[in-house]
Design a protein around this motif. Sequence first.
Motif, mmCIF file in Angstrom:
data_model
loop_
_atom_site.group_PDB
_atom_site.id
_atom_site.type_symbol
_atom_site.label_atom_id
_atom_site.label_comp_id
_atom_site.label_asym_id
_atom_site.label_seq_id
_atom_site.Cartn_x
_atom_site.Cartn_y
_atom_site.Cartn_z
ATOM 1 N N VAL A 14 60.582 1.153 -114.721
ATOM 2 C CA VAL A 14 60.130 2.598 -115.476
ATOM 3 C C VAL A 14 59.857 3.501 -114.533
ATOM 4 O O VAL A 14 60.277 4.653 -114.911
ATOM 5 N N VAL A 15 59.139 3.241 -113.330
ATOM 6 C CA VAL A 15 59.101 4.649 -112.508
ATOM 7 C C VAL A 15 60.147 4.891 -111.952
ATOM 8 O O VAL A 15 60.490 6.283 -111.746
ATOM 9 N N ASP A 16 61.041 3.966 -111.637
ATOM 10 C CA ASP A 16 62.495 4.467 -110.858
ATOM 11 C C ASP A 16 63.448 5.187 -111.848
ATOM 12 O O ASP A 16 63.772 6.247 -111.218
ATOM 13 N N ASP A 17 63.486 4.628 -113.124
ATOM 14 C CA ASP A 17 64.431 5.200 -113.766
ATOM 15 C C ASP A 17 63.938 6.296 -115.032
ATOM 16 O O ASP A 17 64.671 6.925 -115.429
ATOM 17 N N GLN A 18 62.571 6.239 -115.247
ATOM 18 C CA GLN A 18 62.227 7.033 -116.276
ATOM 19 C C GLN A 18 61.309 8.230 -115.780
ATOM 20 O O GLN A 18 61.243 9.461 -116.305
#
Length: 261
Positions: A60-64
């Motif tokens: 979630v952190v990396d992609d969003q």
Amino acid sequence: MIGSYVAVGDSFTEGVGDPGPEGALVGWADRFAVLLADRQPEGDFTYTNLAVRGKLLDQVVDDQLRRAKELAPDLVSFCAGGNDIIRPGTDPDEVAERFERAVADLTSAVGTVMVTTGFDTRGVPVLKHLRGKIATYNGHVRAIADRYGCPVLDLWSLKTVQDRRAWDGDRLHLSPEGHTRVALRAGQVLGLDVPADPDQPWPPLPPRGTFEVRRDDIHWAREYLVPWIGRRLRGESSGDHVAAKGSLSPDDIKMRIGTVA
């Protein structure tokens, strides 16, 4: 006044369990976006849902989160870490440390960050054994929210979603009514006048016998639990081939809700 909103997270925020027409999903975040949009002049509100089912906190952190910061909205709802917590061997303290780093980064770039606790799973098969881990993580989330001035969408305290009618057949995701109650509670958290009370009691249900309960448990295990375990063993995620919804207009969301209402 909130003129822009971005939702990030996993299946809960994507809206799994709240189906719209032709396979589309609605969900609490979309319903909450409508509540926000109705308080703005027409055309003065933007909404983007970046959530994808099955995602772990780091995904979630990396992609969003990068995309959420680029959009720089007035409000971001950030719900992540639940899929980490339910995995065997994970440490809720360590997951919370990574969650705090993400909150610190996010709050430096957007207006308001609303964080979300996990549900009370005492009545959920399998997950009830993880209740202590979830409660520990929730305590961290609330403390992090205090440190960074984040409003908290506290799902643990929303007792009406402990009714089985608030849950989809997989017992892991909310039903349309469950998503609706969460959206209403999110509105209350931000001080909105909401159109209904999320704590309104459910109508009484007729009692179920032991045979009915056992039959339902067997059906659930065969249709949902076994496939879920299989995906874990194969290292697969339910969101491997799923794209985020992206930008949605409140009118489109209302159309989806009206189609299935």
